[in-house]
Design a protein around this motif. Sequence first.
Motif: not given
Length: 198
Positions: A91-95, A122-134, A136-147
């Motif tokens: 998930p993090s790699s795809y993002a 201590e975060k699970n980088i396989a979780e959707d919410d964690v991926v989206k938060d990261i 967004a925090a670095h200037g990307f659309d969090p919805n990239l995690a779903d597309s």
Amino acid sequence: MPHIDYFFSTVSPFTYLAGTRLEEIAQKHGATISYKPMDVFTLFDRTGGIRLPNRHESRKEYRLQEMRRQSRKAGLKLNLQPMFWPTNPAPSSYAIISAAKAGGGDLGGLVHAFTRACWAEEKNIAEDDVVKDILAAHGFDPNLADSGMLTAADVYANNLEEAVSRGVFGAPFYIVGEEKFWGQDRLEDLDLHLAGKI
């Protein structure tokens, strides 16, 4: 203009311990970077490496000592036994792959944030919410995690094949032309190479 192909894994402690030094080195030398997340566990299987559970105890012990020393050297907090490791790196790699395609944010910071989340926060980088938060925090659309996941999955698989074909056997791994540098502890050598000194 020099170019660096950067093969890495978001669940690799040594990718985390590289910090953002690659980006600093690239900026110093006017180099561009292609970020190529890959499945490092399968890479081990394909290139003669040994997955951590199957390593001799002496190798496991040395790994932990080296991680501790390198984290202090880099000034980076590190949990030697993170709560969410190993976890699924896909998930993090795809993002990261989707973010690189979309552009507009801090890609180097994004890569480091995923590894930091795993190894220091201590975060699970396989979780959707964690991926989206990261994202967004670095200037990307969090919805990239779903597309674009099918495309990202193809790129991820192709990155592994490219890594194997180009002689990559661990992470992080940096290639400039025919010159190869394995490990965050070879970033100084990469810097010297780009400066024409080695």
